[in-house]
Design a protein around this motif. Sequence first.
Motif, mmCIF file in Angstrom:
data_model
loop_
_atom_site.group_PDB
_atom_site.id
_atom_site.type_symbol
_atom_site.label_atom_id
_atom_site.label_comp_id
_atom_site.label_asym_id
_atom_site.label_seq_id
_atom_site.Cartn_x
_atom_site.Cartn_y
_atom_site.Cartn_z
ATOM 1 N N GLN A 116 -57.006 -0.176 23.144
ATOM 2 C CA GLN A 116 -56.641 -0.089 24.460
ATOM 3 C C GLN A 116 -55.583 -0.885 24.995
ATOM 4 O O GLN A 116 -54.460 -0.609 25.563
ATOM 5 C CB GLN A 116 -57.620 0.033 25.565
ATOM 6 C CG GLN A 116 -57.476 0.258 26.996
ATOM 7 C CD GLN A 116 -56.922 1.562 26.951
ATOM 8 O OE1 GLN A 116 -57.464 2.486 26.489
ATOM 9 N NE2 GLN A 116 -55.717 2.083 27.471
ATOM 10 N N ASN A 151 -51.499 -0.108 25.993
ATOM 11 C CA ASN A 151 -51.074 -0.303 27.351
ATOM 12 C C ASN A 151 -49.747 -1.170 27.037
ATOM 13 O O ASN A 151 -48.730 -1.187 27.713
ATOM 14 C CB ASN A 151 -51.906 -1.181 28.022
ATOM 15 C CG ASN A 151 -53.177 -0.417 28.452
ATOM 16 O OD1 ASN A 151 -53.132 0.640 28.582
ATOM 17 N ND2 ASN A 151 -54.330 -0.942 28.921
ATOM 18 N N ALA A 156 -48.784 -8.079 28.873
ATOM 19 C CA ALA A 156 -49.256 -7.003 28.150
ATOM 20 C C ALA A 156 -49.430 -6.979 26.709
ATOM 21 O O ALA A 156 -50.360 -7.071 25.822
ATOM 22 C CB ALA A 156 -48.480 -5.681 28.411
#
Length: 86
Positions: free
Chosen positions: A51, A55, A10
């Motif tokens: 985004q 996340n 991530a």
Amino acid sequence: MPYNKDKQQAFQAAQQGFTDVQHTVNELVLDGGSYGSQLSHLRNEVNEAYQQIENALEVATDTQKAQLQKFKSDIETIVNEVNGQQ
């Protein structure tokens, strides 16, 4: 171990998104005929990077969170600079 791998993935996605925004800004040609489409591409890159950062923030370590917040701040600065040039 998979959880730590997810954190790293991530973070790396967010980092790549930030790099893509920087690259797109560096490619902007202010007086070119394709400036509008370049700006549209930049907006897409910024939205995607935001985004990815959001996340990554959900699973990030404290160290990663600090870097992700810096990415976010730097993108906001880029957006403000580009908006000032229009």
